[in-house]
Design a protein around this motif. Sequence first.
Motif, PDB file in Angstrom:
ATOM      1  N   VAL A 145      -1.481 -44.949  34.283  1.00 45.97           N
ATOM      2  CA  VAL A 145      -0.108 -44.584  34.620  1.00 45.97           C
ATOM      3  C   VAL A 145      -0.104 -43.765  35.913  1.00 45.97           C
ATOM      4  O   VAL A 145      -1.093 -43.105  36.247  1.00 45.97           O
ATOM      5  N   ARG A 146       0.989 -43.825  36.662  1.00 46.70           N
ATOM      6  CA  ARG A 146       1.125 -43.065  37.900  1.00 46.70           C
ATOM      7  C   ARG A 146       1.893 -41.776  37.650  1.00 46.70           C
ATOM      8  O   ARG A 146       2.780 -41.716  36.796  1.00 46.70           O
ATOM      9  N   ASP A 147       1.574 -40.757  38.462  1.00 49.28           N
ATOM     10  CA  ASP A 147       2.279 -39.476  38.352  1.00 49.28           C
ATOM     11  C   ASP A 147       3.637 -39.499  39.058  1.00 49.28           C
ATOM     12  O   ASP A 147       4.546 -38.781  38.679  1.00 49.28           O
ATOM     13  N   ALA A 148       3.762 -40.310  40.106  1.00 48.11           N
ATOM     14  CA  ALA A 148       5.003 -40.344  40.883  1.00 48.11           C
ATOM     15  C   ALA A 148       6.154 -40.846  40.011  1.00 48.11           C
ATOM     16  O   ALA A 148       6.035 -41.863  39.340  1.00 48.11           O
ATOM     17  N   ARG A 149       7.272 -40.116  40.033  1.00 53.82           N
ATOM     18  CA  ARG A 149       8.446 -40.455  39.235  1.00 53.82           C
ATOM     19  C   ARG A 149       9.699 -40.409  40.099  1.00 53.82           C
ATOM     20  O   ARG A 149       9.774 -39.607  41.033  1.00 53.82           O
ATOM     21  N   PRO A 150      10.702 -41.208  39.756  1.00 49.68           N
ATOM     22  CA  PRO A 150      10.695 -42.196  38.686  1.00 49.68           C
ATOM     23  C   PRO A 150       9.979 -43.465  39.098  1.00 49.68           C
ATOM     24  O   PRO A 150       9.919 -43.802  40.282  1.00 49.68           O
ATOM     25  N   SER A 151       9.444 -44.168  38.121  1.00 50.94           N
ATOM     26  CA  SER A 151       8.854 -45.471  38.382  1.00 50.94           C
ATOM     27  C   SER A 151       9.974 -46.461  38.668  1.00 50.94           C
ATOM     28  O   SER A 151      11.082 -46.333  38.146  1.00 50.94           O
ATOM     29  N   SER A 152       9.694 -47.449  39.514  1.00 52.03           N
ATOM     30  CA  SER A 152      10.721 -48.430  39.882  1.00 52.03           C
ATOM     31  C   SER A 152      10.060 -49.677  40.438  1.00 52.03           C
ATOM     32  O   SER A 152       8.874 -49.678  40.786  1.00 52.03           O
ATOM     33  N   ALA A 153      10.846 -50.739  40.550  1.00 51.30           N
ATOM     34  CA  ALA A 153      10.339 -51.965  41.159  1.00 51.30           C
ATOM     35  C   ALA A 153       9.917 -51.713  42.601  1.00 51.30           C
ATOM     36  O   ALA A 153       8.927 -52.278  43.075  1.00 51.30           O
TER      37      ALA A 153
ATOM     38  N   ALA B 197      18.324 -46.828  28.649  1.00 48.58           N
ATOM     39  CA  ALA B 197      17.171 -45.960  28.403  1.00 48.58           C
ATOM     40  C   ALA B 197      17.087 -45.566  26.936  1.00 48.58           C
ATOM     41  O   ALA B 197      16.007 -45.583  26.329  1.00 48.58           O
ATOM     42  N   GLY B 198      18.220 -45.225  26.337  1.00 52.66           N
ATOM     43  CA  GLY B 198      18.226 -44.836  24.934  1.00 52.66           C
ATOM     44  C   GLY B 198      17.806 -45.969  24.018  1.00 52.66           C
ATOM     45  O   GLY B 198      17.039 -45.765  23.059  1.00 52.66           O
ATOM     46  N   MET B 199      18.276 -47.189  24.304  1.00 45.46           N
ATOM     47  CA  MET B 199      17.923 -48.342  23.491  1.00 45.46           C
ATOM     48  C   MET B 199      16.420 -48.613  23.555  1.00 45.46           C
ATOM     49  O   MET B 199      15.770 -48.848  22.532  1.00 45.46           O
ATOM     50  N   LEU B 200      15.847 -48.550  24.766  1.00 41.11           N
ATOM     51  CA  LEU B 200      14.430 -48.834  24.911  1.00 41.11           C
ATOM     52  C   LEU B 200      13.570 -47.755  24.260  1.00 41.11           C
ATOM     53  O   LEU B 200      12.553 -48.057  23.621  1.00 41.11           O
ATOM     54  N   ARG B 201      13.961 -46.505  24.417  1.00 41.38           N
ATOM     55  CA  ARG B 201      13.170 -45.427  23.799  1.00 41.38           C
ATOM     56  C   ARG B 201      13.185 -45.553  22.281  1.00 41.38           C
ATOM     57  O   ARG B 201      12.157 -45.342  21.613  1.00 41.38           O
ATOM     58  N   ALA B 202      14.337 -45.897  21.713  1.00 39.02           N
ATOM     59  CA  ALA B 202      14.407 -46.073  20.265  1.00 39.02           C
ATOM     60  C   ALA B 202      13.531 -47.236  19.818  1.00 39.02           C
ATOM     61  O   ALA B 202      12.837 -47.163  18.800  1.00 39.02           O
ATOM     62  N   LYS B 203      13.536 -48.301  20.583  1.00 43.04           N
ATOM     63  CA  LYS B 203      12.719 -49.477  20.255  1.00 43.04           C
ATOM     64  C   LYS B 203      11.233 -49.149  20.288  1.00 43.04           C
ATOM     65  O   LYS B 203      10.478 -49.508  19.375  1.00 43.04           O
ATOM     66  N   TYR B 204      10.791 -48.442  21.316  1.00 46.17           N
ATOM     67  CA  TYR B 204       9.371 -48.146  21.453  1.00 46.17           C
ATOM     68  C   TYR B 204       8.907 -47.106  20.439  1.00 46.17           C
ATOM     69  O   TYR B 204       7.744 -47.103  20.036  1.00 46.17           O
ATOM     70  N   ARG B 205       9.798 -46.225  20.009  1.00 47.53           N
ATOM     71  CA  ARG B 205       9.418 -45.226  18.997  1.00 47.53           C
ATOM     72  C   ARG B 205       9.081 -45.884  17.669  1.00 47.53           C
ATOM     73  O   ARG B 205       8.337 -45.331  16.867  1.00 47.53           O
TER      74      ARG B 205
ATOM     75  N   LEU C 238      -0.743 -50.009  24.057  1.00 46.72           N
ATOM     76  CA  LEU C 238      -1.016 -49.195  25.237  1.00 46.72           C
ATOM     77  C   LEU C 238       0.149 -49.331  26.215  1.00 46.72           C
ATOM     78  O   LEU C 238       0.200 -50.266  27.003  1.00 46.72           O
ATOM     79  N   ARG C 239       1.086 -48.443  26.127  1.00 51.39           N
ATOM     80  CA  ARG C 239       2.222 -48.480  27.041  1.00 51.39           C
ATOM     81  C   ARG C 239       2.664 -47.060  27.333  1.00 51.39           C
ATOM     82  O   ARG C 239       2.596 -46.174  26.481  1.00 51.39           O
ATOM     83  N   ASP C 240       3.085 -46.846  28.573  1.00 51.14           N
ATOM     84  CA  ASP C 240       3.702 -45.580  28.919  1.00 51.14           C
ATOM     85  C   ASP C 240       5.209 -45.783  28.850  1.00 51.14           C
ATOM     86  O   ASP C 240       5.790 -46.494  29.678  1.00 51.14           O
ATOM     87  N   VAL C 241       5.824 -45.180  27.857  1.00 53.31           N
ATOM     88  CA  VAL C 241       7.244 -45.425  27.600  1.00 53.31           C
ATOM     89  C   VAL C 241       8.099 -45.008  28.784  1.00 53.31           C
ATOM     90  O   VAL C 241       9.020 -45.737  29.181  1.00 53.31           O
ATOM     91  N   ASP C 242       7.815 -43.854  29.380  1.00 51.85           N
ATOM     92  CA  ASP C 242       8.624 -43.402  30.513  1.00 51.85           C
ATOM     93  C   ASP C 242       8.593 -44.418  31.649  1.00 51.85           C
ATOM     94  O   ASP C 242       9.615 -44.722  32.270  1.00 51.85           O
ATOM     95  N   THR C 243       7.404 -44.960  31.937  1.00 54.32           N
ATOM     96  CA  THR C 243       7.283 -45.943  33.010  1.00 54.32           C
ATOM     97  C   THR C 243       8.120 -47.181  32.721  1.00 54.32           C
ATOM     98  O   THR C 243       8.877 -47.654  33.583  1.00 54.32           O
ATOM     99  N   GLU C 244       8.009 -47.714  31.517  1.00 53.69           N
ATOM    100  CA  GLU C 244       8.739 -48.932  31.199  1.00 53.69           C
ATOM    101  C   GLU C 244      10.248 -48.702  31.192  1.00 53.69           C
ATOM    102  O   GLU C 244      11.014 -49.547  31.664  1.00 53.69           O
ATOM    103  N   VAL C 245      10.677 -47.564  30.673  1.00 53.44           N
ATOM    104  CA  VAL C 245      12.113 -47.268  30.667  1.00 53.44           C
ATOM    105  C   VAL C 245      12.637 -47.130  32.091  1.00 53.44           C
ATOM    106  O   VAL C 245      13.676 -47.700  32.459  1.00 53.44           O
ATOM    107  N   GLN C 246      11.932 -46.382  32.923  1.00 55.93           N
ATOM    108  CA  GLN C 246      12.376 -46.201  34.304  1.00 55.93           C
ATOM    109  C   GLN C 246      12.367 -47.520  35.074  1.00 55.93           C
ATOM    110  O   GLN C 246      13.256 -47.779  35.895  1.00 55.93           O
TER     111      GLN C 246
ATOM    112  N   ALA D 270      20.002 -51.595  35.704  1.00 54.14           N
ATOM    113  CA  ALA D 270      21.097 -50.625  35.729  1.00 54.14           C
ATOM    114  C   ALA D 270      21.209 -49.996  37.108  1.00 54.14           C
ATOM    115  O   ALA D 270      21.469 -48.806  37.260  1.00 54.14           O
ATOM    116  N   SER D 271      20.997 -50.802  38.135  1.00 48.08           N
ATOM    117  CA  SER D 271      20.991 -50.327  39.510  1.00 48.08           C
ATOM    118  C   SER D 271      21.484 -51.441  40.416  1.00 48.08           C
ATOM    119  O   SER D 271      21.333 -52.631  40.105  1.00 48.08           O
ATOM    120  N   GLU D 272      22.049 -51.058  41.557  1.00 47.91           N
ATOM    121  CA  GLU D 272      22.464 -52.049  42.555  1.00 47.91           C
ATOM    122  C   GLU D 272      21.325 -52.419  43.502  1.00 47.91           C
ATOM    123  O   GLU D 272      21.502 -53.264  44.390  1.00 47.91           O
TER     124      GLU D 272
END
Length: 290
Positions: free
Chosen positions: A66-74, A138-146, A194-202, A209-211
């Motif tokens: 995982v990378r330290d730089a946040r937020p993760s993005s395309a 973000a809320g939907m994905l976090r609930a799913k991964y939990r 093996l997944r970093d939830v913050d990375t996948e959500v971001q 959810a972005s232009e």
Amino acid sequence: MTLPEEQLIDTARGAFNVLTWPGDSGPALAIHGLASTNRLWTWLHQAAPWATLLAPDLPGRGATPVRDARPSSARNHADGLAALLDAIGVETVDVIGMSLGGFIAVELAARHPDRVRSVTLVDGGLPTPVMAQPEELAGMLRAKYREQPDWPDVTAYARHHADTETPLVNAADPRFVEMLAHELRDGTAGGPVLRDVDTEVQDAVSVLASERPIAALAQLEAPTRLLHAQWSTGEGSAPMYPPEHVAALEKRTSALIHTELVERVDHAALIMTDRGAERCAAVLAKALGR
């Protein structure tokens, strides 16, 4: 099933775990989707053994740290993959991306146009018809991964995955089982994913959810081809890209030179079945001039 040896490659933007399938074509950078790994491309390799595929695990998935730089993005992933090309001494590539990987492919071509010869999109990369709300997504994905347990073995995980995420994919397919084993801490013996939830959500927020995907598409110059699935998750489900939406984008995007609806497949089956992979291979062959 034997896979080529993988290599952890250090770059200026962190290490990448890279799986290379050698062929007689020029290099094609294969970028997997949001909750996947480089094993996603096993079906394509078998459909196109002539293709030289460079398939990294994205940060926070598989064996890439995982990378330290946040937020993760395309956008950040695209810059990281440009650094990977630098590290392995590859000047230009054709790029194929699935789902999130498609959005990253468009960003890579928009931000580093001198590095990308062509783009092949597999049910991803184009702006979606409706933009999601960031907090809701973000809320939907976090609930799913939990809700993900420690799996007793890969077979149990494969059955669950097929039942809930990939209903048109054969849960007993050795390629599917191998792909999912690479996602688990203990491989075939199971354990947590093996997944970093913050990375996948971001990442999901950055493309759904972005232009930004609209802006990246407007910057695209490399010849681009899209395959899109009739359904999203299972037979009869609404597609990620309705045909009329694709047609409208095609009219106003000069770089988008080919679009193809693949019937009777959903998002996952467009690459994780022989029929879907064969269509992907045929379009990639056009991109590589075969």
